[in-house]
Design a protein around this motif. Structure first.
Motif, short mmCIF file in Angstrom:
data_model
loop_
_atom_site.label_atom_id
_atom_site.label_comp_id
_atom_site.label_asym_id
_atom_site.label_seq_id
_atom_site.Cartn_x
_atom_site.Cartn_y
_atom_site.Cartn_z
N ASP A 15 0.59 -0.72 0.00
CA ASP A 15 -0.29 -0.08 0.04
C ASP A 15 0.94 1.15 0.64
O ASP A 15 1.36 1.92 1.06
CB ASP A 15 -1.22 -0.15 0.91
CG ASP A 15 -2.27 0.63 1.47
OD1 ASP A 15 -1.48 2.36 0.26
OD2 ASP A 15 -3.44 0.99 1.86
N ASP A 16 1.08 1.98 -1.34
CA ASP A 16 1.80 2.95 -1.37
C ASP A 16 1.73 4.19 -0.63
O ASP A 16 2.78 4.71 -0.15
CB ASP A 16 2.40 3.01 -3.13
CG ASP A 16 2.64 2.32 -3.53
OD1 ASP A 16 3.67 1.74 -2.73
OD2 ASP A 16 2.18 2.22 -4.89
N GLU A 17 0.32 3.93 0.05
CA GLU A 17 -0.13 5.42 0.44
C GLU A 17 0.08 5.57 2.33
O GLU A 17 0.19 6.66 2.54
CB GLU A 17 -1.85 5.48 0.76
CG GLU A 17 -2.16 5.92 -1.09
CD GLU A 17 -4.37 5.75 -0.98
OE1 GLU A 17 -4.79 5.52 0.32
OE2 GLU A 17 -4.49 5.96 -2.21
N LEU A 18 0.41 4.42 2.65
CA LEU A 18 0.97 4.03 3.55
C LEU A 18 2.91 3.84 4.18
O LEU A 18 3.32 3.84 5.10
CB LEU A 18 0.64 3.03 4.09
CG LEU A 18 -0.44 2.58 4.42
CD1 LEU A 18 -0.95 1.12 5.23
CD2 LEU A 18 -1.32 3.53 5.76
N ASP A 19 2.89 4.41 2.65
CA ASP A 19 4.97 4.61 2.52
C ASP A 19 4.97 5.72 2.24
O ASP A 19 6.30 5.73 1.91
CB ASP A 19 5.15 3.40 1.65
CG ASP A 19 7.09 3.00 2.16
OD1 ASP A 19 7.40 2.92 3.15
OD2 ASP A 19 7.92 2.74 1.40
N ASP A 20 4.24 6.79 2.14
CA ASP A 20 4.75 7.95 1.72
C ASP A 20 5.83 8.41 2.15
O ASP A 20 5.81 8.64 3.72
CB ASP A 20 3.52 8.45 0.80
CG ASP A 20 2.86 8.10 -0.01
OD1 ASP A 20 3.93 7.94 -1.08
OD2 ASP A 20 1.67 8.48 -0.23
N LEU A 21 6.26 9.91 2.00
CA LEU A 21 7.07 11.04 2.45
C LEU A 21 5.62 11.93 2.79
O LEU A 21 5.25 12.09 2.36
CB LEU A 21 8.14 11.75 1.77
CG LEU A 21 9.05 11.16 1.39
CD1 LEU A 21 10.54 11.58 0.27
CD2 LEU A 21 10.10 10.17 2.81
N PRO A 22 5.91 12.62 4.47
CA PRO A 22 5.04 13.00 4.99
C PRO A 22 5.55 14.81 5.10
O PRO A 22 6.45 14.89 4.28
CB PRO A 22 5.68 12.70 6.51
CG PRO A 22 6.40 12.22 6.59
CD PRO A 22 6.68 11.59 5.54
N GLU A 23 4.92 15.40 4.98
CA GLU A 23 4.88 17.34 5.45
C GLU A 23 5.43 17.33 6.82
O GLU A 23 5.46 16.50 7.24
CB GLU A 23 3.55 17.65 5.40
CG GLU A 23 2.20 17.28 4.03
CD GLU A 23 2.86 18.24 2.83
OE1 GLU A 23 3.86 19.00 2.42
OE2 GLU A 23 2.78 17.56 1.31
N ASP A 24 6.40 18.84 6.42
CA ASP A 24 7.09 18.94 7.41
C ASP A 24 6.38 18.98 9.15
O ASP A 24 6.62 18.62 9.70
CB ASP A 24 7.45 19.87 7.54
CG ASP A 24 8.69 19.69 6.86
OD1 ASP A 24 9.47 18.99 6.28
OD2 ASP A 24 9.53 21.06 6.28
N ALA A 25 4.86 18.97 8.75
CA ALA A 25 4.21 20.10 9.84
C ALA A 25 3.94 18.28 10.44
O ALA A 25 3.49 17.98 12.23
CB ALA A 25 3.33 20.33 9.10
N ASP A 168 -1.66 -1.28 9.53
CA ASP A 168 -2.61 -1.82 9.00
C ASP A 168 -0.68 -1.75 7.76
O ASP A 168 -0.99 -2.05 6.77
CB ASP A 168 -3.08 -0.12 8.48
CG ASP A 168 -4.27 -0.22 8.76
OD1 ASP A 168 -5.34 -0.93 9.27
OD2 ASP A 168 -5.87 0.42 8.45
N ARG A 169 -0.46 -0.33 8.20
CA ARG A 169 1.34 -0.74 7.88
C ARG A 169 1.97 -1.60 7.56
O ARG A 169 3.07 -1.87 7.20
CB ARG A 169 1.98 1.21 7.94
CG ARG A 169 3.19 1.30 6.85
CD ARG A 169 4.29 2.48 7.71
NE ARG A 169 5.04 2.69 6.89
CZ ARG A 169 6.45 1.61 6.61
NH1 ARG A 169 6.63 0.37 6.90
NH2 ARG A 169 7.18 2.05 4.86
N LEU A 170 2.05 -2.17 9.16
CA LEU A 170 2.86 -3.84 9.61
C LEU A 170 1.93 -4.96 8.47
O LEU A 170 3.46 -5.40 8.21
CB LEU A 170 2.41 -4.23 10.71
CG LEU A 170 2.77 -5.24 11.52
CD1 LEU A 170 4.58 -5.31 11.28
CD2 LEU A 170 2.30 -5.15 12.24
N GLU A 171 0.87 -4.95 8.42
CA GLU A 171 0.66 -5.91 7.52
C GLU A 171 0.39 -5.78 6.03
O GLU A 171 1.00 -6.21 5.19
CB GLU A 171 -0.87 -5.44 7.71
CG GLU A 171 -1.18 -5.96 9.51
CD GLU A 171 -1.22 -7.38 9.41
OE1 GLU A 171 -1.66 -8.34 8.54
OE2 GLU A 171 -1.93 -7.98 10.66
#
Length: 218
Positions: A15-25, A168-171
């Motif tokens: 799931d690429d959405e759980l592996d994105d680089l986050p915003e600084d905030a 969820d990211r773990l799975e």
């Protein structure tokens, strides 16, 4: 040979959405919440900076053990521990020099009480919890209590909004990639057999999380 995330990502559906680089905030909020839960946090810009941070945190003469971590491999720590110019007691080198299987397993168990135990994590909730799992438990067994000091290194791509999202990211990210790695490295499938939710560190200064502003590990 150093194993990279790219060695497995093309063969595993994640799931690429759980592996994105986050915003600084998002990173800032995660740091604040981790610190409120008793974790020391160091944020660095690169893998090289992460390695230098680890080097500076571990004093000469300390016993050092690491659980398997693609992130530690990617930043060069595994190579440095085995071949670098340091004055630490490298427990992995001692363990894997033992020929007898029972003696080696006993030494692996004893190594959980190392003065400094290093490893990775599978997910970080922005709310401040750390989530990790392992097939045998050798990678995460030292985190809750056994080791005197714990140094956890993570790319900021592992930060997700909530504890539920971390599970969820773990799975959906960590397990598929680790399963590919385990089959290639050992010829067996991995499993989420031993799972840890590290909600709070009660001993001041014991556990440090090094966050790297890169996409590392899984």
């Amino acid at each position: 040979m150093t194993q990279l995330k790219s060695d497995y990502v093309d063969d595993a559906e994640i799931d690429d959405e759980l592996d994105d680089l986050p915003e600084d905030a998002t990173i800032d909020a995660a740091v604040e919440n981790l610190e409120s839960r008793g974790f020391e946090v160091v944020v660095v810009d690169s893998s090289d900076d992460a390695l230098e941070t680890l080097q500076s945190h571990i004093p000469a003469g300390a016993s050092v053990m690491n659980g398997h971590s693609t992130t530690l491999e990617e930043i060069g720590f595994d190579d440095y521990l085995s071949e670098g110019d340091h004055e630490w007691e490298s427990l992995p080198a001692e363990i894997w020099s033992i020929d007898d299987d029972e003696e080696r397993q006993a030494a692996r168990r004893e190594s959980q009480t190392a003065e400094y135990f290093l490893g990775g994590i599978n997910a970080i909730a922005q709310t401040g919890e750390l989530v990790a799992a392992d097939r045998s438990g050798s990678r995460i067994g030292a985190y809750p209590f056994a080791a005197e000091n714990v140094l956890i290194v993570s790319g900021v791509n592992k930060i997700v909004p909530t504890l539920e999202a971390a599970l969820d990211r773990l799975e959906a990210v960590a397990y598929p990639l680790e399963n590919e790695r385990a089959q290639e490295a050992y010829g067996v499938e991995s499993a989420i057999a031993k799972q840890l939710i590290f909600r709070r560190e009660l001993e001041e200064g014991r556990t440090t999380v090094v966050l790297v502003r890169e996409q590392l590990g899984y």
